[in-house]
Design an enzyme around this catalytic site. Structure first.
Site, mmCIF file in Angstrom:
data_model
loop_
_atom_site.group_PDB
_atom_site.id
_atom_site.type_symbol
_atom_site.label_atom_id
_atom_site.label_comp_id
_atom_site.label_asym_id
_atom_site.label_seq_id
_atom_site.Cartn_x
_atom_site.Cartn_y
_atom_site.Cartn_z
ATOM 1 N N CYS A 113 115.203 126.117 121.147
ATOM 2 C CA CYS A 113 113.819 126.604 121.157
ATOM 3 C C CYS A 113 113.540 127.430 122.400
ATOM 4 O O CYS A 113 112.547 128.130 122.473
ATOM 5 C CB CYS A 113 112.846 125.445 121.067
ATOM 6 S SG CYS A 113 112.859 124.453 122.550
ATOM 7 N N GLU A 125 111.045 133.616 113.931
ATOM 8 C CA GLU A 125 111.968 132.833 114.754
ATOM 9 C C GLU A 125 113.283 132.761 113.968
ATOM 10 O O GLU A 125 113.374 132.047 112.964
ATOM 11 C CB GLU A 125 111.438 131.416 114.991
ATOM 12 C CG GLU A 125 112.403 130.607 115.843
ATOM 13 C CD GLU A 125 112.021 129.140 116.001
ATOM 14 O OE1 GLU A 125 111.541 128.527 115.045
ATOM 15 O OE2 GLU A 125 112.226 128.616 117.101
ATOM 16 N N GLU A 153 117.748 114.557 109.822
ATOM 17 C CA GLU A 153 118.732 114.050 108.861
ATOM 18 C C GLU A 153 120.031 114.858 108.917
ATOM 19 O O GLU A 153 121.029 114.468 108.311
ATOM 20 C CB GLU A 153 118.144 114.056 107.445
ATOM 21 C CG GLU A 153 117.778 115.421 106.872
ATOM 22 C CD GLU A 153 116.395 115.934 107.300
ATOM 23 O OE1 GLU A 153 116.001 115.708 108.464
ATOM 24 O OE2 GLU A 153 115.731 116.589 106.468
#
Ligand code: NAD
Length: 502
Positions: free
Chosen positions: A287, A387, A182
């Site tokens: 990533c 992360e 979104e």
């Protein structure tokens, strides 16, 4: 909200407002302003999209039975259109994600690779045939589509990640419902329009926008056969567990914490270039970004110097100008990432470069954080363990190759890693010993080409199937084996024993 455009869903070949009144803001991160709103689908809207996909798939005239030639024609058409208009797509991408235009073009190019791979589906999806397995009996296996497949994608690659999946899904005869992030949703509608222009029938590719409500509706929908998810690890795990509990085939790719192991014999200029490119490209929101440099003694100080020099030359700013690095995706995310620069000294690390307050070539309200470098990061610190997903590069000093590999292998994630060395034996040993799904040898971002498959190990991938390449073809098809005999039935006779081959 009233003056700004509202992005619709894309259902059955056209924009659709849906029934829900919920919307969310979409930002231009380089300006720090809301540029439009996007509709958030309800379960009923998801149902409408799935029904359109189901209808487009089914029946003699459905996409599930379209000839290979027809499917291939559409994909070739899409490839040509996308290639000729890729700059337009890159510009939309930059305006909502913030990554610099060159990087956005690179993302589109890597997505195009998968489209081109899928154009070869006639060969890739061939079955197998065994002639005369028994007297006058032949066996053959064919690959059939699954039906309606769901794709749920993250903000950081709004074009490429959907393209990891939908070209292969469509080429193998499935119909698609995509739920993009979104945060940067426009790219999905743009690609839907281009697929329609390429001749894809209505309903074969649908887009529903939204948040958890839309995802949850897909996870439990009885007419959704499979789910391909990419995003953070907690949601990947949730999607995998919920989707499989509802009988679906699920591949769910999660987060990462990628290490670069630098041996003392490595070319440190090459290493410094690679660490800066892979650490700060796309503001670290990849990533496959390098998040931790493991510097094997005694090269730490020299390497830090070389990395710092290069960081000083980076231009941070609006991705539409000639900058090296753009803003982060949202203000909240920027603040969260910047927070690690407070955690680091409290945990005993040394902040070598602090990106807060960086000078930018862009609007004052953009979601900026400059490239940051932290040395002597303790492995107990959240700076090392989390992360971070931003432009914060950590350096951990290790005394040996073995200590470095042990650290990589003891982490929760196993997405990507790289070794930098001029010692072929050490590199080969690393390739064997490291517990990670994608490995670079003097290559910092080892994203496999489209004809191999992409995916990590451990908490970076839930399920058995990697994305794209041969694994993608397997994921989006199921095999049917047919045993066939063409004889006069009167020659058969009764035999209740288990069939044996003669
Ligand atoms: P995210 O997990 O927040 O969102 C991913 C998708 O899940 C979005 O479409 C989002 O709307 C939806 N979602 C979010 N919260 C949800 C919830 N509670 N329930 C159901 N659905 C929900 O991830 P993100 O911030 O968009 O993307 C960044 C993350 O994606 C990072 O962790 C990154 O490592 C990971 N990622 C992994 C890969 C890979 O190949 N392994 C590739 C790209 C990104």
């Amino acid at each position: 909200m009233t003056d700004l455009p509202v992005l619709d869903h894309w259902i059955d070949g056209a924009p659709a407002a849906g029934s829900s009144a919920r919307t969310g803001p979409v930002y231009d991160p380089a300006l720090g302003e809301v540029s439009k709103h996007v509709r958030y689908a309800s379960a009923a809207d998801v149902d409408t999209a799935v029904a359109a996909a189901r209808a487009a798939f089914s029946g003699p005239g459905g996409w599930g039975r379209a000839s290979i030639a027809k499917r291939q024609q559409v994909l070739f058409g899409f490839r040509e259109l996308l290639n000729s208009r890729k700059d337009e797509l890159a510009a939309i991408l930059t305006s909502e994600h913030g990554k610099v235009l060159g990087d956005a073009a690179g993302e589109v190019a890597r997505g195009l690779e998968v489209v081109e791979f899928a154009c070869g589906m006639p060969h890739l999806a061939k079955g197998a045939y065994s002639d005369s397995v028994s007297t006058d009996v032949d066996v053959y296996s064919i690959k059939e589509p699954l039906g309606v497949v769901g794709i749920i994608s993250p903000f950081n690659f709004p074009a490429m990640v959907p393209m990891w999946f939908f070209p292969i899904a469509i080429a193998t005869g499935n119909t698609v419902v995509l739920k993009p992030s979104e945060k940067d949703p426009s790219v999905a509608n743009w690609m839907a329009g281009l697929l329609a222009e390429a001749g894809l029938p209505p309903g074969v590719f649908n887009v529903v926008h939204g948040d958890k409500e839309a995802v949850d509706a897909l996870l439990v929908h009885p007419d959704v056969a499979s789910l391909s998810f990419v995003g953070s690890t907690p949601i990947a795990k949730y999607v995998y567990e919920t989707g499989t509990a509802h009988g679906k085939r699920v591949q769910a790719l999660g987060g990462a914490k990628n290490h670069m192991l630098v041996l003392p014999d490595a070319d440190l200029d090459l290493v410094a270039d690679a660490a800066v490119n892979a650490g700060f490209g796309s503001a670290g929101e990849r990533c496959m970004a390098i998040s931790v440099v493991l510097a094997v003694d005694p090269i730490g100080d020299e390497l830090i110097g070389k990395i710092t020099d290069r960081m000083g030359k980076l231009v941070i700013g609006d991705g539409r100008r000639s900058c090296d690095m753009g803003p982060l995706i949202t203000r909240e995310h920027r603040d969260k990432v910047a927070g690690y620069l407070d955690v680091a000294p409290a945990d005993g690390a040394t902040v070598v470069v602090d990106g807060r307050g960086v000078e930018v070539d862009g609007a004052a309200d953009g979601f900026w954080l400059g490239p940051s470098l932290i040395d002597h990061v303790p492995t107990s610190s959240t700076v090392y363990r989390d992360e971070i997903f931003g432009p914060v590069l950590s350096v951990v000093r290790v005394s040996s190759y073995a200590e470095g590999v042990e650290l990589i292998n003891s982490g929760d994630y196993g997405n990507g890693t790289a070794i930098f060395t001029n010692d072929g034996g050490a590199a080969r040993r690393f390739q064997k010993e490291v517990q990670v799904g994608m490995v670079g040898i003097n290559v910092p971002i080892p994203v496999p080409v489209a004809y191999h498959s992409f995916g990590g190990w451990k908490a970076s991938l839930f399920g058995d199937a990697k994305a794209y390449g041969p694994a993608g073809v397997d994921f989006f098809t199921r095999e049917k084996a047919i045993t066939s005999r063409w004889l006069d039935p009167s020659h058969g006779g009764l035999n209740l024993g288990f069939p044996q081959n003669e």
